[in-house]
Design a protein around this motif. Structure first.
Motif: not given
Length: 377
Positions: A82-92, A96-103
């Motif tokens: 979760s603690f990162t820049f959005s580019a780590s999550a956007n490609p998910i 059409g997939a769902t990011p599951v974020f971890v602390d």
């Protein structure tokens, strides 16, 4: 007004123009040519570990192609720090997939192994076994790779390393970018070395590299005409940009030394300022390139905030930046699952990134020091 001191500006090494001129002389200004090939070889030689590099237009593109090759698609789930820049999550989301974020872990700031395993167990119980895990080496600091790899192996989930900020960093002597099934590098303009904009996907096999190049050049089939059996992308790095990269690779180790020297400069300043904690290695297992030196302000000691300090720097035309706002707090990801406590939130609330460019001059450091000395913590 004094000249601007940037957070992390490009720093040319002097050899870049030789390779750029070579590309012009041979009219190789398209996304192919000697510079691309040699840049990839330079990356592979630096990383070792029998890895294969595919030079791409961005780190984000690299992460997208990694997820595709791991079979991530619509309705799947991918665990992401979760603690990162959005580019780590956007490609998910692209897929059409769902990011599951971890602390984060309190000391390491990167993905918490404890909450990673909790997240995996819960998703499996909900009949949604994650297709991949994305761990980030934040600000150049290696994540807790032994624990994270053990968990991924235990549940047979492939690991992607987001090493966008960590080229030159090592964990137990092994270079970041060589631990994952795939790893991502970034050469954006603010990174430790740059191609002006660009990235690379680090692959474990030659076949994966070939597939990455195929997908990144519009997935054209072997045929005498234009035929396409898969969706492709225009993600290949240009030969001109790769020429910059070749010159930058020649000075990479020197750039790491300079960034680490900046970190030592800040450590000395803050050694006797009780209200400030500087983000540094927890043990000799971790070797950070210290892409950005970051601090947190202890609210139990000072009433001043990170924004107060940021404003003091801004008055002197010095750029600083808050730590990343966690992904689970971002409006675009508000409906995504999150596992953890409030470590990432507290870091965002209390933290600040300080000017860390390898081209900081002595007079720049004096101006930075003056702001810190005159700030009433």
């Amino acid at each position: 007004m004094e000249s601007k001191i940037w957070l992390s500006s490009p720093h040319m090494g002097g050899g870049e123009m030789r390779y750029i001129q070579e590309a012009f002389d041979h009219n190789w200004v398209a996304p192919l040519g000697k510079n691309v090939d040699e840049f990839e070889i330079a990356i592979e030689d630096f990383l070792q570990e029998n890895k294969f590099a595919a030079a791409l237009s961005s780190g984000t593109a690299a992460l997208h192609l990694a997820l595709i090759q791991l079979g991530v698609g619509y309705g799947d789930e991918v665990i992401c720090q979760s603690f990162t820049f959005s580019a780590s999550a956007n490609p998910i989301k692209y897929l059409g997939a769902t990011p599951v974020f971890v602390d984060s872990d309190k000391t390491n700031w990167n993905m918490s192994p404890e909450f990673l395993e909790i997240a995996i167990q819960d998703r499996i119980q909900n009949h949604k076994k994650p297709k991949a895990v994305i761990v980030v080496h934040l600000y150049g600091m290696p994540a807790m790779m032994d624990e994270i790899l053990e968990i991924c192996t235990k549940y047979e989930i492939p690991l992607i390393e987001d090493s966008a900020e960590s080229i030159g960093s090592t964990y137990k002597g092994q270079k970041c970018g060589t631990f994952g099934a795939f790893s991502v590098l970034s050469f954006n303009g603010n990174k430790i070395i740059t191609t002006s904009g660009g990235g690379a996907l680090i692959c474990g096999t030659w076949e994966q590299k070939a597939k990455t190049i195929f997908l990144s050049t519009q997935a054209r089939d072997q045929a005498p005409h234009y035929q396409h059996s898969e969706v492709g992308y225009n993600y290949r790095l240009s030969n001109i940009s790769a020429g910059i990269g070749r010159g930058q690779m020649e000075v990479l180790e020197e750039r790491v030394k300079l960034r680490r020297a900046n970190h030592d400069f800040y450590k000395e300043i803050f050694a006797n300022i009780e209200a400030v904690n500087i983000f540094t290695e927890a043990s000799s297992d971790f070797f950070s390139n210290h892409w950005l030196t970051s601090i947190t302000l202890d609210k139990n000691i000072t009433a001043k905030t990170n924004h107060d300090l940021m404003a003091s720097f801004a008055e002197k035309n010095i750029e600083t930046r808050p730590l990343w706002k966690p992904m689970h707090l971002q409006p675009v990801f508000k409906d995504c699952p999150y596992y953890g406590e409030n470590v990432a939130e507290e870091l965002f609330d209390q933290g600040l990134c300080l000017p860390s460019g390898s081209n900081l001059k002595d007079e720049d450091k004096k101006r930075i020091l003056d702001v810190i000395i005159n700030f009433q913590f």
